[in-house]
Design a protein around this motif. Structure first.
Motif, short mmCIF file in Angstrom:
data_model
loop_
_atom_site.label_atom_id
_atom_site.label_comp_id
_atom_site.label_asym_id
_atom_site.label_seq_id
_atom_site.Cartn_x
_atom_site.Cartn_y
_atom_site.Cartn_z
N ALA A 1 0.83 -1.20 0.00
CA ALA A 1 0.00 0.00 0.00
C ALA A 1 0.86 1.25 0.00
CB ALA A 1 -0.93 0.00 1.21
N ALA A 2 1.94 1.24 0.79
CA ALA A 2 2.86 2.38 0.82
C ALA A 2 3.53 2.56 -0.53
CB ALA A 2 3.91 2.18 1.92
N PHE A 3 3.87 1.44 -1.18
CA PHE A 3 4.50 1.50 -2.50
C PHE A 3 3.55 2.13 -3.52
CE2 PHE A 3 5.25 -0.30 -6.71
CZ PHE A 3 6.58 0.09 -6.92
N ASP A 4 2.30 1.68 -3.53
CA ASP A 4 1.34 2.22 -4.50
C ASP A 4 1.12 3.71 -4.27
OD1 ASP A 4 1.01 -0.23 -5.69
OD2 ASP A 4 -0.81 -0.75 -4.58
N LEU A 5 1.05 4.13 -3.00
CA LEU A 5 0.82 5.54 -2.71
C LEU A 5 2.03 6.39 -3.09
CD1 LEU A 5 -0.76 7.90 -1.64
CD2 LEU A 5 -0.16 7.20 0.70
N GLN A 6 3.23 5.94 -2.71
CA GLN A 6 4.41 6.75 -3.06
C GLN A 6 4.61 6.80 -4.57
OE1 GLN A 6 7.66 6.09 -4.36
NE2 GLN A 6 7.19 3.95 -4.86
N SER A 7 4.28 5.73 -5.26
CA SER A 7 4.40 5.72 -6.72
C SER A 7 3.45 6.73 -7.35
CB SER A 7 4.12 4.32 -7.25
OG SER A 7 4.21 4.28 -8.66
N ARG A 8 2.21 6.79 -6.84
CA ARG A 8 1.26 7.76 -7.37
C ARG A 8 1.73 9.19 -7.08
NH1 ARG A 8 -3.95 7.45 -8.94
NH2 ARG A 8 -3.07 5.58 -9.90
N LEU A 9 2.22 9.43 -5.86
CA LEU A 9 2.71 10.76 -5.52
C LEU A 9 3.90 11.15 -6.39
CD1 LEU A 9 2.48 10.65 -1.62
CD2 LEU A 9 0.89 11.71 -3.22
N PHE A 10 4.79 10.19 -6.66
CA PHE A 10 5.95 10.44 -7.52
C PHE A 10 5.48 10.91 -8.90
CE2 PHE A 10 9.30 9.37 -10.47
CZ PHE A 10 10.48 9.67 -9.78
N ASN A 11 4.49 10.22 -9.45
CA ASN A 11 4.00 10.56 -10.78
C ASN A 11 3.26 11.90 -10.78
OD1 ASN A 11 5.03 8.27 -12.04
ND2 ASN A 11 3.22 7.05 -11.55
N ILE A 12 2.53 12.18 -9.70
CA ILE A 12 1.85 13.48 -9.61
C ILE A 12 2.88 14.61 -9.52
CG2 ILE A 12 0.41 14.93 -8.12
CD1 ILE A 12 -1.18 12.40 -7.41
N LEU A 13 3.89 14.41 -8.68
CA LEU A 13 4.93 15.43 -8.53
C LEU A 13 5.70 15.65 -9.83
CD1 LEU A 13 6.18 14.37 -4.99
CD2 LEU A 13 5.25 16.62 -5.57
N GLY A 14 5.83 14.60 -10.62
CA GLY A 14 6.51 14.72 -11.90
C GLY A 14 5.69 15.43 -12.95
N GLY A 15 4.44 15.77 -12.61
CA GLY A 15 3.61 16.53 -13.54
C GLY A 15 2.99 15.71 -14.63
N ARG A 16 2.98 14.38 -14.47
CA ARG A 16 2.49 13.54 -15.56
C ARG A 16 1.07 13.04 -15.32
NH1 ARG A 16 7.68 11.72 -14.65
NH2 ARG A 16 6.97 9.85 -13.58
N TYR A 17 0.86 12.37 -14.21
CA TYR A 17 -0.35 11.57 -14.08
C TYR A 17 -1.63 12.40 -14.13
CZ TYR A 17 -3.61 8.05 -12.53
OH TYR A 17 -4.67 7.20 -12.47
N LEU A 18 -1.78 13.33 -13.22
CA LEU A 18 -3.04 14.08 -13.17
C LEU A 18 -3.22 14.95 -14.41
CD1 LEU A 18 -3.33 15.14 -9.42
CD2 LEU A 18 -4.36 13.19 -10.59
N THR A 19 -2.13 15.52 -14.91
CA THR A 19 -2.23 16.35 -16.11
C THR A 19 -2.68 15.52 -17.31
OG1 THR A 19 -0.47 17.80 -15.31
CG2 THR A 19 -0.96 17.87 -17.66
N LEU A 20 -2.11 14.34 -17.45
CA LEU A 20 -2.42 13.49 -18.59
C LEU A 20 -3.86 12.97 -18.54
CD1 LEU A 20 -1.46 11.98 -21.14
CD2 LEU A 20 -0.65 10.15 -19.62
N PHE A 21 -4.27 12.48 -17.38
CA PHE A 21 -5.55 11.79 -17.31
C PHE A 21 -6.70 12.65 -16.80
CE2 PHE A 21 -2.41 8.32 -17.02
CZ PHE A 21 -2.83 7.57 -18.11
N LEU A 22 -6.46 13.50 -15.83
CA LEU A 22 -7.56 14.27 -15.27
C LEU A 22 -7.79 15.57 -16.02
CD1 LEU A 22 -8.31 14.44 -11.49
CD2 LEU A 22 -8.90 16.34 -12.97
N VAL A 23 -6.72 16.21 -16.46
CA VAL A 23 -6.86 17.49 -17.17
C VAL A 23 -7.13 17.28 -18.65
CG1 VAL A 23 -5.73 19.67 -17.76
CG2 VAL A 23 -5.39 18.66 -15.49
N HIS A 24 -6.36 16.39 -19.28
CA HIS A 24 -6.45 16.22 -20.73
C HIS A 24 -7.10 14.91 -21.16
CE1 HIS A 24 -4.08 19.81 -21.23
NE2 HIS A 24 -3.07 19.31 -20.54
N GLY A 25 -7.50 14.10 -20.22
CA GLY A 25 -8.09 12.81 -20.58
C GLY A 25 -9.59 12.89 -20.80
N THR A 26 -10.18 11.74 -21.07
CA THR A 26 -11.64 11.65 -21.21
C THR A 26 -12.29 11.75 -19.84
OG1 THR A 26 -11.66 9.25 -20.96
CG2 THR A 26 -11.31 10.13 -23.20
N ARG A 27 -13.61 11.83 -19.84
CA ARG A 27 -14.33 11.86 -18.57
C ARG A 27 -14.05 10.60 -17.76
NH1 ARG A 27 -20.67 12.85 -18.93
NH2 ARG A 27 -19.81 14.78 -19.84
#
Length: 236
Positions: A49-75
């Protein structure tokens, strides 16, 4: 009462006392082994669980995950990003609460590694709890952390055999249980705020990601579950 009777009584009393003492230490030993088994079993789940959370935070901090899927992705992409981000936070808190309930931190003995894990969990909880003057995205007071952890524990469990809700169960509860959803509404909204502008939350996210990697290092010191290259601390 003659001397022989006295001796016999004393022997019987000593034997009874020894039996009681032996039984007491056997129970203590069984309880200690049981707690260690819980720590080992739940520690592995907590590490994932800690691994999954830190991995998600790493990707968010890198500016990729939320920008790619939440801002520019489909609904559908946006909803997946929003819910899964909150889920990995909730799942981590669920395993912390399971560990708290079944292992009972204050009765773990003198193990140095256990004390280190306890300290690290406390530091992570404090980072979630920390409030700032203007921005409190993903802030969770300690009582909220425990409450979210509690509602994430699957109801059909018992000491030593508990588990968290999986993602499908989590989503179903969000869709059908308003009391369950109430615990996550602010977190879901915070994900949107962070997707629009990560700067206000960046300090908290960086601290959490670093502390979670440190927790994984404690729970998996020999890199059996997670190779070292999967434990990168985010650096701007």
């Amino acid at each position: 009462m003659d001397t022989l009777t006295w001796i016999s009584a004393a022997v019987a009393l000593a034997s009874a006392a020894a039996t009681v003492l032996l039984g007491y230490w056997q129970q203590r030993r069984i309880a200690a082994v049981e707690r260690l088994n819980y720590m080992d079993r739940y520690g592995a789940s907590l590490a994932w669980a800690a691994f999954d959370l830190q991995s998600r935070l790493f990707n968010i901090l890198g500016g990729r995950y939320l920008t790619l899927f939440l801002v520019h992705g489909t609904r559908e992409d946006a909803e997946l990003a929003r819910r899964s981000t909150v889920f990995v936070i909730a799942e981590y808190l669920g395993w912390v609460e399971i560990l708290r309930r079944d292992v009972q931190f204050l009765d773990l003995g003198s193990s140095g590694s256990n004390r280190q894990v306890m300290t690290q969990l406390s530091q992570i909880a404090e980072t979630f709890n920390r409030s700032t003057a203007r921005h409190d995205e993903l802030r969770l007071f300690r009582i909220q952390q425990r409450a979210i952890g509690s509602v994430m524990i699957h109801p059909n469990g018992e000491p030593g055999r508990r588990r968290c809700l999986d993602y499908a169960e989590f989503c179903e509860r969000l869709d059908t249980d308003s009391r369950f959803t109430a615990w996550f509404s602010e977190l879901l909204a915070d994900v949107d705020v962070i997707a629009a502008d990560i700067a206000p939350a960046e300090q908290r996210l960086q601290a959490l990601q670093r502390q979670l990697v440190e927790l994984i290092n404690l729970l998996d010191p020999d890199a059996i579950r997670f190779p070292q290259f999967h434990r990168q601390v985010y650096t701007p």
